[in-house]
Structures are given as C-alpha cells and as structure tokens.
Scaffold this active site. Structure first.
Site, PDB file in Angstrom:
ATOM      1  N   HIS A  48      47.238  42.376  38.699  1.00  0.00           N
ATOM      2  CA  HIS A  48      47.547  43.222  37.964  1.00  0.00           C
ATOM      3  C   HIS A  48      48.318  43.310  36.568  1.00  0.00           C
ATOM      4  CE1 HIS A  48      45.612  46.949  40.777  1.00  0.00           C
ATOM      5  NE2 HIS A  48      44.727  46.399  39.886  1.00  0.00           N
ATOM      6  N   GLU A  67      29.833  34.240  44.539  1.00  0.00           N
ATOM      7  CA  GLU A  67      31.301  34.934  44.863  1.00  0.00           C
ATOM      8  C   GLU A  67      31.773  34.142  46.931  1.00  0.00           C
ATOM      9  OE1 GLU A  67      31.395  38.913  42.830  1.00  0.00           O
ATOM     10  OE2 GLU A  67      29.707  38.449  43.281  1.00  0.00           O
ATOM     11  N   ASP A 100      36.694  36.183  43.326  1.00  0.00           N
ATOM     12  CA  ASP A 100      36.752  36.830  45.144  1.00  0.00           C
ATOM     13  C   ASP A 100      36.649  35.238  45.436  1.00  0.00           C
ATOM     14  OD1 ASP A 100      35.990  39.665  46.068  1.00  0.00           O
ATOM     15  OD2 ASP A 100      34.096  40.018  44.622  1.00  0.00           O
ATOM     16  N   CYS A 122      32.906  33.299  35.321  1.00  0.00           N
ATOM     17  CA  CYS A 122      32.805  34.806  35.056  1.00  0.00           C
ATOM     18  C   CYS A 122      34.130  35.063  35.144  1.00  0.00           C
ATOM     19  CB  CYS A 122      31.694  36.089  35.165  1.00  0.00           C
ATOM     20  SG  CYS A 122      31.804  36.073  36.680  1.00  0.00           S
TER      21      CYS A 122
END
Length: 559
Positions: A184, A416, A440, A487
C-alpha cells in the site's frame, strides 16, 4: 558514506534531515473501571465512531486508491464482531482503553491466522486501534512528525491514513524498512509522486536529524553524504522538476518506436488530471467503484452515465475498460458472498461473472450504450473491453464472443494467471488484445499473496519467472499482430518499463503520477537496447539480480 538498499519507487531523488515516525502509544494497563460499564461503553462507541468518520474524511480528501483503503479501514473500525468483543470486556469491568486494545489485538491475531487478504488487514487494525485509544485518552494519534522544516520521513511502514495526506511541501522523501514494490505504501507513494525507497531493512538504524540522500532511481539511501553528493541530489531533483514541466510528448523509445503511455483510473473523476500529466489514453479503467459502495448491483443507466463521462473525456483516445473484477479482496454480496477458504483461488473475476452472467450482460450493455452515445455527439473514444482473471482459452472465447454480441468491437483478456501466459499463443488467436496484470501474475507465479506482508519479498515483478511469462505473451502478441499492454504496478517502474517493452509490451499503463518518469526512461533507450536489457534480466536467477543486471546493461546503452 554508507548506503542502505531497498526498492526505489520512481526516479526521484531528495536530500534532507531524517524525522522518524513516533513510537506507538503504550499499551493500556489492565485496571478496573471507576465509572462503570455503561459509561465506558459510551466512551468506546464515541471514540470508534469519531475515528471511523475521520478515516472517511481523510479518504474523501485524498481521493483515488487512498480513499478505497481508508473507507475499508473505517468499516473495519465499526465491525459488529469487534463491537461485540469490546462489549464483552466492558461487562467484565474493564476500561474502554483496555477493552479496545485487547479486543482489537484478539481480532488481529485471528485475521493473521486466516492469512491472505484478511491477514494483511491485520496491520490496518493496529492503526485503527491506536487512533481509537488516542481518542479515548484525549491525545493526538501517533502519526507523521512535524519538526517544523522539510524532512525525510523514516518509518517501519506507513498506515494508509498517514500516507494519503502527507504534506508534500514538508515530506521530501519516504523511507520504510518494511514493504515491497506493491505494498500500500509503495502504491500510494507512486500515485502521489513521492520520492520513496521501501523495504530498506537497515533503515531502522537511521537517526533523527541526520542528513541522508534518498535515491529512488538507485534504490538506495545514502547516510553521511558529502556536500558534493547533496548538491548533486539537489541538481538532479531540479532537473527532474524542470522535465516534468516540459511540453508533453507521446511515449517513445530513443529510436522513435512508439510506446503509448496510458493511465490506470478508478473513476471518471481522475480523467482531467491524467490528461494533464500526459496520459495518451486509459489502459485500465477499474469499474469496481460502481459496485463496491452499493448493496445492490448498479443499474444499466447508472453504469452508462459513468462510462459515458469517461469516454467523453478521452474522445479520440484508447480507453480500456476492465469488466467487474470482484471476489478475493473485493467480495460483493450480490455477486459472490459464499465463504471460501482461499478466495484468491476461488470464484473471482470472470469466474464470478459467469456465475452471475446477468451482471456481466448488464455491464456490456451499459458500455455499448455509452460508446454509442458519445459517438453520436462527436468524435468517439476507442473503447476496448477486457475480462479479468482469465485462466483458459475457453474462457477467452466465452468472453470475446459475448462482448461482440453486445457490439463491443475490441474484446480482450487480462493475463494474470500463469496458465493464460503459457497458453498465450492460443489465447491471442482468439482475443483482440491482452493486458498483463503484473501484480496478480507475480502473486500466482510465486505463490505469494500480494496483500500479505509476511511474503512481501516474493511479490516482486522483477523475478525472472514472471518476466519469462511476460515474454511468452509478448511473443504471442507479435506473432498474431495483437497488442500486449501492461497495466500492473510494474509498468510504473521506469527501468522495468524498458524491460517490459523489450519483452514485447506495446503499451504501458500506470498511475498518472508515474508517467513522466517512465516517459523519460524510455527515451534513453532504443528497441535493440530494450531487448538487451530485458535479456540480461531474464538470465538472472532472482529479482534482485535481475534488477541489478538490467541496471548494469542500461548504463551502457542510455543516451
């Protein structure tokens, strides 16, 4: 001079004195209440409510990814299970301070034992508990220091509530001893354009007041720098600031090879800023914002209005929309509320949409209607739609066929899962394009939950195993003449962006704040250089050596 190494976020550099995060509040003593259970319960309720509202307010002020994180923290603070745990302790004659501390600690330990997404949320519980206890004591919550001058913030890690509202006029740079490139803290630092080095284990030894140079490009923190090194840091920072204000140009390599630089967006509200920062379109539009804040699925009309605002903002540009990616860390009661032992490997992404196909059909309807409405009033956007968490060729065929039935002209898939990367040659025969979600893909390749701090060191997209899977997709895309985008957070790493292009990526999408650094990095290397840099990384045996090998080759080829 001593160097401390970690993972740099971006290309920034800064120099200044260290200011460390304050230590947590001392644990409340286990003492009997002197005012009674009812009064203590009223105090606890008021404190929890106040902290939840403060977190929501901070989220609304910060916006973007920070808002999602902080709103989740606010919900956690008012979780009925926690309230019940606190009440049980108050009925035993405990103080509100001790009841909150003990109840939160018990709940945290339970989440840690569960692991996965819930395990990662355990760290957020500690932050919430500290804020509630501070409220009960009538003292400021531990947080970012305020030494009265610009400083380099050093912490074990930052709570989302602190990262979201950092004063960028005072915080020159951020250094954490924990965390990784997809934590985060790293994600929010990248979104806000903060010079940062994360996962620098030896940062725990930095002292308040000592001057350091934080060099994100090198992934290093320099202790006791010379005057010349400090001056060089200031010079590089000034050059970087000047480059950020230079006229925007399309993303391209030094030899002119075009590499469109696109934005990752979570709502239409971010469109204006993304364009101002040089986004050439949208490479990932997350549609979850429409669904996560509602107990029921949004109507077709509600979805259409939001998609139309986005497409109008990007007329004449590519807009890649991801179909609803729910499940795992984003459970939805109206889509999949069944308990799963391991939700990251359960009914998520396209699997969940197929199980509730009416939601997927409504979303495709809304996208097609929004596209038609924008085209009817002027230049259209170039709408592409992709399915999340595609694992098989059959799933690829299912989604692309269904999307075309609804009039979606360009239908693709997210890569992913390692299986879709390994089958990329077959997948790319069916899909119009692929977009690689490196967060992922790394998680599933290294068997390391991307949200679990205890395995954060594995969550590094530089790992050669991940890069080899990306190469498979890039090769398949080139063979079939199909675009391959990136992405995930990897695209925002300036040097890794060069590697990704060398592996066959044809576009890169990232947080808008990262666009300038990536644009500058690409402009230093030609396509042949990018392929050589990528090959050096592929031949390494782990993420750190891949990063080092790429950096060494890049140094010999940059302009």
């Amino acid at each position: 001079m001593t160097q401390i190494h970690g993972v740099g976020i971006g290309l920034g550099v800064a120099a200044g004195p260290v200011a460390r995060m304050a230590a947590p509040l001392p644990a409340p003593a286990d003492e009997p209440s002197t005012i009674g259970a009812e009064a203590e319960a009223a105090r606890a309720r008021e404190a929890v409510h106040a902290v939840a509202r403060e977190l929501e307010a901070r989220g609304a002020q910060a916006g973007g990814a920070a808002q999602d994180v902080l709103e989740a923290q606010a919900m956690m603070a008012e979780d009925p299970t926690l309230e019940s745990e606190i009440t049980t302790r108050l009925e035993q004659g405990k103080t509100a301070e001790w009841a909150v501390a003990d109840a939160f600690a018990t709940f945290r330990d339970q989440l840690t034992a569960v692991g996965g997404y819930l395990g990662e949320r355990a760290a957020d519980l500690d932050d919430v508990a500290q804020r509630v206890i501070a409220r009960l004591r009538g003292v400021p919550a531990p947080g970012v220091p305020d030494p009265g001058h610009p400083f380099v913030l050093v912490a074990t890690d930052l709570a989302p509530a602190d990262t979201a509202l950092l004063d960028l006029d005072q915080v020159l740079a951020l250094v954490t001893s924990d965390g990784g490139p997809t934590s985060h803290t790293a994600i929010l630092a990248r979104e806000k354009g903060i010079v940062a080095v994360v996962g620098a284990a030896q940062a725990a030894g930095l002292r308040d007041g000592e001057t350091v140079v934080v060099d994100a490009a090198a992934g290093a923190v320099v202790q006791d720098p010379s005057d010349a090194e400090v001056a060089d840091a200031h010079r590089r920072a000034a050059e970087r600031a000047a480059a950020a204000t230079a006229p925007l140009t399309p993303g391209a390599l030094a030899d002119g090879t075009a590499v469109p630089l696109l934005a990752n967006l979570g709502s239409p509200a971010g469109a204006t800023e993304a364009i101002e920062l040089g986004a050439e379109g949208v490479g990932l539009f997350r549609t979850e914002f429409l669904f996560l804040s509602s107990a029921d699925a949004p109507t077709v009309a509600e979805q259409r209005d939001a998609y139309q605002r986005l497409l109008e903002a990007f007329r004449g540009r590519k807009v890649v929309v991801r179909a609803l990616d729910a499940g795992a860390d984003k459970p939805l009661a109206f889509l999949n509320d069944a308990h799963e032992e391991n939700p990251a490997l359960g009914l998520r992404g396209l699997r969940a949409l197929r199980a509730s196909e009416d939601i997927l059909r409504e979303q495709l309807t809304a996208l097609a209607e929004a596209d038609a409405a924008v085209a009817a009033t002027g230049e259209a956007a170039d709408l592409w739609v992709m399915a999340p968490m595609v694992a098989t060729v059959e799933e690829t065929r299912y989604f692309t066929t269904l999307a075309r039935e609804f009039g979606i002209r360009t239908a693709g898939v997210m890569v992913e899962v390692p299986s879709s990367a390994l089958l990329a040659d077959h997948v790319m025969r069916v899909a119009d394009f692929a977009s690689i979600g490196t967060n992922d893909l790394t998680q599933y390749t290294l068997a390391a939950d991307r949200l679990l701090g205890s395995v954060a060191s594995y969550q590094d997209p530089w790992h050669p195993a991940v890069l080899r899977l990306i190469r498979e997709v890039g090769t398949a895309g080139a063979a079939h003449g199909k675009p391959v985008g990136i992405c995930g957070e990897a695209a925002a790493d300036p040097l890794l962006a060069v590697v990704l292009v060398g592996l066959g990526a044809t576009s890169l999408s990232m947080a808008p704040a990262a666009l300038a650094d990536v644009r500058a990095s690409l402009a230093q290397h030609g396509l042949d250089d990018a392929r050589r840099i990528a090959q050096a990384a592929l031949e390494a045996e782990d993420a750190d050596s891949a990063r080092a090998a790429a950096r060494a080759v890049a140094a010999t080829s940059s302009l």
